[in-house]
Design a protein around this motif. Structure first.
Motif, short mmCIF file in Angstrom:
data_model
loop_
_atom_site.label_atom_id
_atom_site.label_comp_id
_atom_site.label_asym_id
_atom_site.label_seq_id
_atom_site.Cartn_x
_atom_site.Cartn_y
_atom_site.Cartn_z
N SER A 154 -7.33 19.01 7.72
CA SER A 154 -6.26 18.60 6.81
C SER A 154 -6.73 17.38 6.02
N ALA A 155 -5.80 16.78 5.28
CA ALA A 155 -6.12 15.60 4.49
C ALA A 155 -4.91 14.68 4.46
N ALA A 156 -5.18 13.40 4.34
CA ALA A 156 -4.15 12.38 4.20
C ALA A 156 -4.36 11.67 2.87
N ARG A 157 -3.32 11.61 2.07
CA ARG A 157 -3.40 10.91 0.78
C ARG A 157 -2.78 9.53 0.92
N TRP A 158 -3.58 8.53 0.69
CA TRP A 158 -3.12 7.15 0.75
C TRP A 158 -2.73 6.69 -0.65
N GLN A 159 -1.47 6.39 -0.81
CA GLN A 159 -0.96 5.96 -2.12
C GLN A 159 0.04 4.83 -1.91
N VAL A 160 -0.22 3.71 -2.56
CA VAL A 160 0.66 2.55 -2.42
C VAL A 160 2.03 2.89 -3.01
N PRO A 161 3.11 2.69 -2.25
CA PRO A 161 4.46 2.99 -2.78
C PRO A 161 4.72 2.21 -4.06
N ARG A 162 5.25 2.91 -5.05
CA ARG A 162 5.54 2.30 -6.35
C ARG A 162 6.92 1.65 -6.33
#
Length: 232
Positions: A224-232
């Motif tokens: 699988s994959a994990a997407r790291w994205q800073v909350p806007r």
């Protein structure tokens, strides 16, 4: 793998692609436009000899190209590609839309090419193609796997520096459904995000084990994959 049928405004593109879930494939069609709204239905896949291959969830929606629709038939069993018959016709019959019939012919050569690509891909991921191909069932996540790695897990330094990325990883699941190991397949570009991905996945992931050809629990990987994205 893809093939084109027809010409100009009546042209249809037929393709088999790797699905979003590990071990799955999708059948993609690009056809003349069918309506202006998205359609969710089930579709039967049949060969010209009357063999019913699959009944699968299907999404049909307007394409980016004017006058075209995109069909996505999910979790398709690609064994029909080994038909070996030049005259075979594949029919995709949707409950809520049109029926598409394509003279696909002998798909054995592209099936072999697809298998080679999969073998090469699995080898780069540290996995055995033959073992995976023999499974009756891959490991099944218990609960929502999308909650194994969340935005609240952001390492403090990465959050402060607003670093983002996508980490692809492999979990080795034993015959009891327990995660034994986590390996990074494609880095996010940030070591701390990759480490946290594996740490949280190993801690939180729970599975029903894979089943071998005799329907017995067996060890197998899950990707699988994990997407790291800073909350806007």
């Amino acid at each position: 793998m893809s093939r084109n049928f027809g010409t100009e405004e009546n042209e249809i593109l037929f393709a088999i692609v790797q699905g979003p879930k590990f071990g799955s494939s999708e059948l993609i069609l690009i056809t003349p436009q069918i309506g202006i709204k998205g359609i969710y239905s089930k579709a039967d896949l049949l060969l010209s000899n009357g063999t019913k291959l699959d009944r699968r969830h299907t999404r049909i929606y307007p394409g980016s190209q004017e006058g075209k629709s995109i069909w996505r038939v999910f979790n398709v069993n690609t064994s029909f590609m080994n038909n070996g018959k030049q005259g075979d016709i594949l029919t995709i019959d949707s409950d809520k839309a049109s029926t598409v019939a394509l003279r696909v012919g002998d798909l054995s050569p592209p099936a072999k090419a697809l298998e080679k690509c999969q073998r090469d891909l699995f080898q780069t991921m540290g996995m055995n193609y033959d073992q995976l191909a023999s499974l009756k069932q891959f490991p099944k996540p218990k609960g929502n796997s999308g909650r194994w790695v969340m935005a609240t897990d952001y390492p403090k330094a990465a959050y402060k520096e607003r670093r983002e990325g996508k980490t692809q990883f492999r979990l080795d699941v034993d015959q009891n459904g327990k995660v034994e190991n986590c390996a990074i397949l494609v880095s996010s570009g940030h070591a701390d995000l990759d480490r946290e991905t594996c740490r949280k996945a190993v801690s939180r992931a729970r599975f029903s084990p894979a089943l071998d050809e005799n329907n017995q629990p067996t060890a197998a990987p899950w990707v699988s994959a994990a997407r790291w994205q800073v909350p806007r």
